[in-house]
Write a protein that holds these residues in place. Sequence first.
Motif, short mmCIF file in Angstrom:
data_model
loop_
_atom_site.label_atom_id
_atom_site.label_comp_id
_atom_site.label_asym_id
_atom_site.label_seq_id
_atom_site.Cartn_x
_atom_site.Cartn_y
_atom_site.Cartn_z
N PHE A 23 0.84 -1.19 0.00
CA PHE A 23 0.00 0.00 0.00
C PHE A 23 0.89 1.25 0.00
O PHE A 23 0.66 2.19 -0.77
CB PHE A 23 -0.91 -0.01 1.24
CG PHE A 23 -1.78 1.21 1.34
CD1 PHE A 23 -3.05 1.23 0.79
CD2 PHE A 23 -1.31 2.38 1.95
CE1 PHE A 23 -3.84 2.37 0.85
CE2 PHE A 23 -2.09 3.52 2.01
CZ PHE A 23 -3.35 3.51 1.47
N VAL A 116 -8.59 3.39 5.61
CA VAL A 116 -8.40 2.18 4.81
C VAL A 116 -8.17 1.03 5.78
O VAL A 116 -7.53 1.21 6.81
CB VAL A 116 -7.16 2.36 3.88
CG1 VAL A 116 -6.71 1.03 3.29
CG2 VAL A 116 -7.45 3.37 2.76
N GLY A 149 -11.59 2.11 1.24
CA GLY A 149 -11.46 0.75 0.72
C GLY A 149 -10.81 -0.19 1.70
O GLY A 149 -10.17 0.22 2.67
N GLU A 170 -3.69 -5.71 -4.90
CA GLU A 170 -4.87 -4.92 -4.51
C GLU A 170 -4.47 -3.79 -3.55
O GLU A 170 -4.95 -2.67 -3.66
CB GLU A 170 -5.92 -5.81 -3.84
CG GLU A 170 -6.69 -6.67 -4.81
CD GLU A 170 -7.73 -7.56 -4.11
OE1 GLU A 170 -8.10 -7.28 -2.96
OE2 GLU A 170 -8.16 -8.54 -4.74
N LEU A 174 -4.78 0.17 -4.28
CA LEU A 174 -5.52 1.02 -3.35
C LEU A 174 -4.63 2.21 -2.94
O LEU A 174 -5.09 3.35 -2.88
CB LEU A 174 -5.94 0.19 -2.13
CG LEU A 174 -6.95 0.79 -1.17
CD1 LEU A 174 -8.20 1.31 -1.88
CD2 LEU A 174 -7.37 -0.26 -0.13
N LYS A 177 -4.54 4.89 -5.43
CA LYS A 177 -5.78 5.68 -5.54
C LYS A 177 -5.81 6.83 -4.54
O LYS A 177 -6.78 7.59 -4.51
CB LYS A 177 -6.99 4.77 -5.27
CG LYS A 177 -7.36 3.90 -6.43
CD LYS A 177 -8.76 3.36 -6.20
CE LYS A 177 -9.04 2.19 -7.12
NZ LYS A 177 -9.86 1.18 -6.48
#
Length: 181
Positions: A23, A116, A149, A170, A174, A177
């Motif tokens: 992330f 998140v 998310g 994923e 994320l 984003k």
Amino acid sequence: MNIVILTGSPHRGGTSDYLAERFEEGAKRVGNRVVRFDTAFMNVGFCRGCNRCEGGLKDCVLKDDFELMKPELLDADVIVFAMPLIYYGVPGQLKCAIDRFYGIDFGLRKKQKSVVLLLTCGEIHEERCISVTSEYQLMNEYFGWYDLGKVIALGSMNRELIEKTQYGDEAYELGRKMVRE
Ligand SMILES: Cc1cc2nc3c(=O)[nH]c(=O)nc-3n(C[C@H](O)[C@H](O)[C@H](O)COP(=O)(O)O)c2cc1C
């Protein structure tokens, strides 16, 4: 944006560490400032519920590593919770830090924040993660935070297993984003 990642695992290089790293990689790629606190390696005591902070109007009586987290949390645009599922709940180290939010309760509502959730577990049924997902949702309602998310990595008992899944990508996507609208 200012992003604060709070992790809750004592496993360096473990599964939730992996999601947090991916992330962070994605979030930094699009220019965010990311600060990470690994609660399992910090000295953060549990909230005594003494109410001497009056919910954040006054200073907490405890003087420990939460002092380091305080300014970053107050200033954060996004708070990321990265943790393994432990006995169907939030791991104790991270829960200690979350409970200390009481000392900055008012401050945490002042600035519009988003959140998140990155969660790993051995379970293969998402409904078994309900204790964590519902705490996350109720806390968001309480603080007025917006959910950007979640990555819920099922069947991810260890690093070898999670690396074979799409969950790392994923988490990275994320992170990418995380741009101001
Ligand atoms: C004490 C302990 C309790 C656990 N409880 C659960 C559980 O209730 N449900 C589950 O699916 N996995 C459980 N697990 C498995 C972890 O969630 C899983 O191994 C996870 O990948 C560990 O993440 P980490 O490497 O970031 O620490 C538990 C693991 C430990 C050490």
